[in-house]
Design a protein around this motif. Sequence first.
Motif, PDB file in Angstrom:
ATOM      1  N   GLN A 258       0.861  -1.179   0.000  1.00 19.26           N
ATOM      2  CA  GLN A 258       0.000   0.000   0.000  1.00 19.26           C
ATOM      3  C   GLN A 258       0.903   1.237   0.000  1.00 19.26           C
ATOM      4  N   LEU A 259       0.540   2.199  -0.835  1.00 19.85           N
ATOM      5  CA  LEU A 259       1.329   3.422  -0.971  1.00 19.85           C
ATOM      6  C   LEU A 259       0.456   4.633  -0.691  1.00 19.85           C
ATOM      7  N   VAL A 260       0.970   5.544   0.102  1.00 14.78           N
ATOM      8  CA  VAL A 260       0.228   6.764   0.428  1.00 14.78           C
ATOM      9  C   VAL A 260       1.135   7.961   0.193  1.00 14.78           C
ATOM     10  N   GLU A 261       0.729   8.819  -0.729  1.00 16.93           N
ATOM     11  CA  GLU A 261       1.485  10.031  -1.014  1.00 16.93           C
ATOM     12  C   GLU A 261       1.038  11.169  -0.114  1.00 16.93           C
ATOM     13  N   SER A 262       1.946  12.078   0.136  1.00 19.29           N
ATOM     14  CA  SER A 262       1.630  13.291   0.892  1.00 19.29           C
ATOM     15  C   SER A 262       2.602  14.381   0.482  1.00 19.29           C
ATOM     16  N   GLY A 263       2.287  15.607   0.880  1.00 15.45           N
ATOM     17  CA  GLY A 263       3.200  16.720   0.627  1.00 15.45           C
ATOM     18  C   GLY A 263       2.796  17.633  -0.505  1.00 15.45           C
ATOM     19  N   GLY A 264       1.727  17.285  -1.214  1.00 10.54           N
ATOM     20  CA  GLY A 264       1.284  18.157  -2.280  1.00 10.54           C
ATOM     21  C   GLY A 264       0.664  19.437  -1.738  1.00 10.54           C
ATOM     22  N   GLY A 265       0.373  20.352  -2.654  1.00  7.53           N
ATOM     23  CA  GLY A 265      -0.240  21.598  -2.234  1.00  7.53           C
ATOM     24  C   GLY A 265      -0.146  22.651  -3.306  1.00  7.53           C
ATOM     25  N   LEU A 266      -0.431  23.877  -2.910  1.00 10.59           N
ATOM     26  CA  LEU A 266      -0.386  25.021  -3.803  1.00 10.59           C
ATOM     27  C   LEU A 266       0.892  25.812  -3.530  1.00 10.59           C
ATOM     28  N   VAL A 267       1.634  26.099  -4.587  1.00 12.33           N
ATOM     29  CA  VAL A 267       2.895  26.828  -4.438  1.00 12.33           C
ATOM     30  C   VAL A 267       3.040  27.785  -5.615  1.00 12.33           C
ATOM     31  N   GLN A 268       3.731  28.869  -5.388  1.00 12.48           N
ATOM     32  CA  GLN A 268       3.994  29.812  -6.470  1.00 12.48           C
ATOM     33  C   GLN A 268       5.122  29.303  -7.352  1.00 12.48           C
ATOM     34  N   ALA A 269       5.117  29.753  -8.583  1.00 16.73           N
ATOM     35  CA  ALA A 269       6.196  29.408  -9.501  1.00 16.73           C
ATOM     36  C   ALA A 269       7.540  29.788  -8.886  1.00 16.73           C
ATOM     37  N   GLY A 270       8.501  28.885  -9.028  1.00  8.32           N
ATOM     38  CA  GLY A 270       9.812  29.073  -8.437  1.00  8.32           C
ATOM     39  C   GLY A 270       9.953  28.466  -7.055  1.00  8.32           C
ATOM     40  N   GLY A 271       8.852  28.049  -6.488  1.00  7.80           N
ATOM     41  CA  GLY A 271       8.867  27.472  -5.155  1.00  7.80           C
ATOM     42  C   GLY A 271       9.234  25.998  -5.156  1.00  7.80           C
ATOM     43  N   SER A 272       9.164  25.414  -3.963  1.00  7.38           N
ATOM     44  CA  SER A 272       9.559  24.019  -3.787  1.00  7.38           C
ATOM     45  C   SER A 272       8.504  23.257  -3.002  1.00  7.38           C
ATOM     46  N   LEU A 273       8.449  21.975  -3.257  1.00 10.75           N
ATOM     47  CA  LEU A 273       7.636  21.038  -2.479  1.00 10.75           C
ATOM     48  C   LEU A 273       8.410  19.739  -2.356  1.00 10.75           C
ATOM     49  N   ARG A 274       8.147  19.020  -1.283  1.00  8.95           N
ATOM     50  CA  ARG A 274       8.720  17.690  -1.108  1.00  8.95           C
ATOM     51  C   ARG A 274       7.587  16.707  -0.927  1.00  8.95           C
TER      52      ARG A 274
END
Length: 123
Positions: free
Chosen positions: A3-19
Amino acid sequence: QVQLVESGGGLVQAGGSLRLSCAASGRTISTYAMGWFRQAPGRDREFVAAINYSGGMTYYEDSVKGRFAISRDNAKNTVYLQMNSLKPEDTAVYYCAATPRRTSLLSPEYDYWGQGTQVTVSS
């Protein structure tokens, strides 16, 4: 079964970062190759990045090379996707996937999939 569960997504401005994180359960993924794929509205699911079972080999889609980094922590049964310098065209639902076979860039080669996490990059 994995079973796989993703997390960490969201709304970010261009040039930003997410993990993004992908937490696995059910069995250890230390012998599995892992991949990240994404699907934007009206488009087919596409390959983003993949990593072999040990983390020693990584692969990237051309448009994310130098901006995204896939990694894994087998002790935590987790895979990550660090996304830097995000662009509006990176907006999509991001999926984590696992395969017990060799590392692949092809989605049909993956047996297990998470439910996805939305990444939205505003301009």
